[in-house]
Design a protein around this motif. Structure first.
Motif, PDB file in Angstrom:
ATOM      1  N   GLY A 135      -4.082  -2.903  -0.166  1.00  0.00           N
ATOM      2  CA  GLY A 135      -2.659  -2.964  -0.472  1.00  0.00           C
ATOM      3  C   GLY A 135      -2.396  -3.781  -1.719  1.00  0.00           C
ATOM      4  N   GLY A 136      -2.145  -3.120  -2.838  1.00  0.00           N
ATOM      5  CA  GLY A 136      -1.814  -3.828  -4.071  1.00  0.00           C
ATOM      6  C   GLY A 136      -3.010  -4.362  -4.837  1.00  0.00           C
ATOM      7  N   ILE A 137      -4.187  -3.781  -4.610  1.00  0.00           N
ATOM      8  CA  ILE A 137      -5.396  -4.253  -5.300  1.00  0.00           C
ATOM      9  C   ILE A 137      -5.946  -3.135  -6.172  1.00  0.00           C
ATOM     10  CG2 ILE A 137      -7.730  -5.191  -5.023  1.00  0.00           C
ATOM     11  CD1 ILE A 137      -6.785  -6.131  -2.196  1.00  0.00           C
ATOM     12  N   GLU A 169      10.008  18.376  -5.029  1.00  0.00           N
ATOM     13  CA  GLU A 169      10.148  18.526  -3.582  1.00  0.00           C
ATOM     14  C   GLU A 169       8.954  17.981  -2.806  1.00  0.00           C
ATOM     15  OE1 GLU A 169      12.728  19.366  -2.049  1.00  0.00           O
ATOM     16  OE2 GLU A 169      13.989  20.375  -3.538  1.00  0.00           O
ATOM     17  N   GLY A 170       7.918  17.553  -3.492  1.00  0.00           N
ATOM     18  CA  GLY A 170       6.721  17.072  -2.819  1.00  0.00           C
ATOM     19  C   GLY A 170       6.826  15.626  -2.374  1.00  0.00           C
ATOM     20  N   GLU A 171       6.006  15.282  -1.372  1.00  0.00           N
ATOM     21  CA  GLU A 171       5.879  13.895  -0.908  1.00  0.00           C
ATOM     22  C   GLU A 171       4.807  13.221  -1.745  1.00  0.00           C
ATOM     23  OE1 GLU A 171       4.758  11.453   3.213  1.00  0.00           O
ATOM     24  OE2 GLU A 171       4.799  13.642   3.191  1.00  0.00           O
ATOM     25  N   LEU A 172       5.196  12.211  -2.502  1.00  0.00           N
ATOM     26  CA  LEU A 172       4.291  11.551  -3.446  1.00  0.00           C
ATOM     27  C   LEU A 172       4.006  10.139  -2.956  1.00  0.00           C
ATOM     28  CD1 LEU A 172       6.079  12.655  -6.766  1.00  0.00           C
ATOM     29  CD2 LEU A 172       4.262  13.861  -5.513  1.00  0.00           C
ATOM     30  N   GLU A 173       2.910   9.964  -2.242  1.00  0.00           N
ATOM     31  CA  GLU A 173       2.542   8.675  -1.671  1.00  0.00           C
ATOM     32  C   GLU A 173       1.695   7.883  -2.664  1.00  0.00           C
ATOM     33  OE1 GLU A 173       0.589   9.135   2.068  1.00  0.00           O
ATOM     34  OE2 GLU A 173       1.978  10.676   2.792  1.00  0.00           O
ATOM     35  N   ILE A 174       2.133   6.677  -2.965  1.00  0.00           N
ATOM     36  CA  ILE A 174       1.366   5.835  -3.884  1.00  0.00           C
ATOM     37  C   ILE A 174       1.767   4.375  -3.684  1.00  0.00           C
ATOM     38  CG2 ILE A 174       2.868   5.703  -5.932  1.00  0.00           C
ATOM     39  CD1 ILE A 174      -0.870   6.719  -5.886  1.00  0.00           C
ATOM     40  N   GLY A 175       0.877   3.454  -4.054  1.00  0.00           N
ATOM     41  CA  GLY A 175       1.122   2.036  -3.848  1.00  0.00           C
ATOM     42  C   GLY A 175       1.915   1.397  -4.970  1.00  0.00           C
ATOM     43  N   GLN A 176       2.429   0.189  -4.688  1.00  0.00           N
ATOM     44  CA  GLN A 176       3.191  -0.558  -5.684  1.00  0.00           C
ATOM     45  C   GLN A 176       2.365  -0.876  -6.929  1.00  0.00           C
ATOM     46  OE1 GLN A 176       4.629  -4.040  -3.522  1.00  0.00           O
ATOM     47  NE2 GLN A 176       6.718  -3.229  -3.578  1.00  0.00           N
ATOM     48  N   ILE A 177       1.061  -1.001  -6.758  1.00  0.00           N
ATOM     49  CA  ILE A 177       0.199  -1.381  -7.878  1.00  0.00           C
ATOM     50  C   ILE A 177       0.145  -0.298  -8.948  1.00  0.00           C
ATOM     51  CG2 ILE A 177      -2.012  -0.459  -7.054  1.00  0.00           C
ATOM     52  CD1 ILE A 177      -1.404  -3.981  -8.533  1.00  0.00           C
ATOM     53  N   ALA A 206       0.819  -1.216   0.000  1.00  0.00           N
ATOM     54  CA  ALA A 206       0.000   0.000   0.000  1.00  0.00           C
ATOM     55  C   ALA A 206       0.854   1.268   0.000  1.00  0.00           C
ATOM     56  CB  ALA A 206      -0.928  -0.003   1.215  1.00  0.00           C
ATOM     57  N   GLY A 207       0.224   2.377  -0.354  1.00  0.00           N
ATOM     58  CA  GLY A 207       0.931   3.646  -0.408  1.00  0.00           C
ATOM     59  C   GLY A 207       0.848   4.446   0.871  1.00  0.00           C
ATOM     60  N   GLY A 208      -0.216   4.263   1.628  1.00  0.00           N
ATOM     61  CA  GLY A 208      -0.451   5.099   2.796  1.00  0.00           C
ATOM     62  C   GLY A 208       0.288   4.635   4.026  1.00  0.00           C
ATOM     63  N   HIS A 209      -0.268   4.922   5.176  1.00  0.00           N
ATOM     64  CA  HIS A 209       0.387   4.608   6.444  1.00  0.00           C
ATOM     65  C   HIS A 209       0.212   3.121   6.751  1.00  0.00           C
ATOM     66  CE1 HIS A 209       1.205   8.805   7.454  1.00  0.00           C
ATOM     67  NE2 HIS A 209       0.051   9.065   6.862  1.00  0.00           N
ATOM     68  N   ASN A 210       1.170   2.330   6.291  1.00  0.00           N
ATOM     69  CA  ASN A 210       1.050   0.890   6.510  1.00  0.00           C
ATOM     70  C   ASN A 210       2.042   0.407   7.567  1.00  0.00           C
ATOM     71  OD1 ASN A 210       3.341   1.163   4.909  1.00  0.00           O
ATOM     72  ND2 ASN A 210       2.336   0.381   3.076  1.00  0.00           N
ATOM     73  N   GLY A 211       2.158  -0.913   7.698  1.00  0.00           N
ATOM     74  CA  GLY A 211       2.883  -1.478   8.827  1.00  0.00           C
ATOM     75  C   GLY A 211       4.394  -1.472   8.695  1.00  0.00           C
ATOM     76  N   ARG A 212       5.046  -1.484   9.843  1.00  0.00           N
ATOM     77  CA  ARG A 212       6.507  -1.527   9.875  1.00  0.00           C
ATOM     78  C   ARG A 212       7.043  -2.927   9.621  1.00  0.00           C
ATOM     79  NH1 ARG A 212       4.812   2.422  13.299  1.00  0.00           N
ATOM     80  NH2 ARG A 212       6.006   4.379  13.322  1.00  0.00           N
ATOM     81  N   ASP A 213       6.204  -3.940   9.756  1.00  0.00           N
ATOM     82  CA  ASP A 213       6.666  -5.323   9.602  1.00  0.00           C
ATOM     83  C   ASP A 213       6.762  -5.768   8.145  1.00  0.00           C
ATOM     84  OD1 ASP A 213       6.821  -5.616  12.351  1.00  0.00           O
ATOM     85  OD2 ASP A 213       4.747  -6.295  12.516  1.00  0.00           O
TER      86      ASP A 213
END
Length: 314
Positions: free
Chosen positions: A170-172, A273-281, A140-147
């Motif tokens: 996450g990845g869908i 300079e921006g924070e670009l949050e996005i998922g692997q998909i 996933a792109g957002g606030h996901n797990g540390r594990d």
């Protein structure tokens, strides 16, 4: 109807991610009108801005919609007060303890879903009385797990531990991905990245174009010391990686991140300079489409996948 469509009163078990700077009322209402569950992303809104988006969404759709609330953000009390006052009936919470607000929301006849990244937190959410959980994998792109548990692994592990409805994230972004998640035990799916690249998303067009041009390996999960996010590899990302070579403190990372970095990237379109949050998909997304087309494509592919699975006989 399955457990998710029954819980929310929607046609398809597809939930749109309540992403900061991407998920205004236009996106949420479009998803709801197309048969899914749209979510307004409260994390990037001042309380009165959220109220405005809720009211506009109520005018734009007569279908169910909800609000996503990251509990680590400020003004949480004002946000929850507005949600109750405006008659919102579905709230997705994340980045915090589900016990803090679940009972208050349920006392106001609001269905509550909590986002988790592990079976341990899924069980805590169930114990807190939520109506469903979103289990969000490493992709996933957002606030996901540390594990860094992938969705393929996370969904069956969580399914084994909880009884309440389970939403995979996450990845869908496709019907086949939705089918895979449901075979593994999910009752529905939440998609974020696919809806970023929609006409109705409030993301800047340059960010949307970046998403559809992304290839495999163009994103990386980082900033775990703050809140893990998956970023497009741009100059800001490179600056973060360079700072890591110096064994930075949490304060050093916070100083580099600064304020409004996500808004600068995703909403204002600063690709440098921006924070670009996005998922692997994102590597599988190649076009910017209307929400209705996206949902129709996903469901058509899902039904085709149902037919194709019948050929796997040994």
């Amino acid at each position: 109807m399955n457990r998710i469509t029954s819980l929310f009163g929607i046609k398809y078990p597809i939930i749109q991610g309540g992403m900061i700077w991407n998920s205004g009322y236009k996106l949420a209402s479009a998803v709801s009108n197309a048969g899914g569950l749209g979510l307004i992303g409260a994390g990037s809104m001042y309380p009165e801005v959220l109220r405005e988006h809720i009211q506009k969404c109520q005018k734009a759709t007569n279908k169910p919609f909800g609000v996503n609330v990251p509990m680590l953000y400020p003004d949480i009390e004002a946000i929850m007060k507005i949600i109750v006052e405006e008659g919102v009936k579905i709230v997705f919470t994340s980045a915090g303890n589900p016990k803090t607000w679940t009972q208050h929301l349920k006392d106001n006849d609001i269905k509550v879903v909590h986002v988790v990244s592990s079976a341990k937190f899924a069980m805590k959410a169930q114990d807190a009385g939520v109506d469903a959980v979103v289990a969000e994998g490493f992709e996933a792109g957002g606030h996901n797990g540390r594990d860094e548990t992938t969705t393929l692994t996370l969904i069956p592990i969580v399914r084994e531990k909880i009884d309440i409805p389970l939403i995979a994230a996450g990845g869908i972004a496709t019907g086949k991905g939705m089918m895979a998640a449901m075979i593994l035990g999910a009752d529905g799916v939440q998609m974020g990245t696919r809806f970023v690249a929609s006409l109705e998303s409030s993301a800047h067009i340059d960010f949307k174009t970046t998403v559809v041009n992304a290839n495999e390996g163009d994103t990386h999960l980082t900033l775990k010391e703050l809140a893990p996010v998956r970023l497009v590899k741009n100059k800001f990302y490179n600056d973060v990686q360079e700072l890591y070579t110096k064994c930075p403190s949490k304060e050093d990372l916070e100083a580099l991140l600064g304020k409004r970095r996500a808004k600068r990237g995703m909403f204002e379109g600063d690709l440098v300079e921006g924070e670009l949050e996005i998922g692997q998909i994102s590597g599988l997304i190649h076009d910017i489409l209307p929400v209705e087309t996206i949902i129709n494509n996903v469901m058509n592919e899902f039904h085709q996948a149902q037919k194709e699975t019948q050929q796997f006989q040994f």
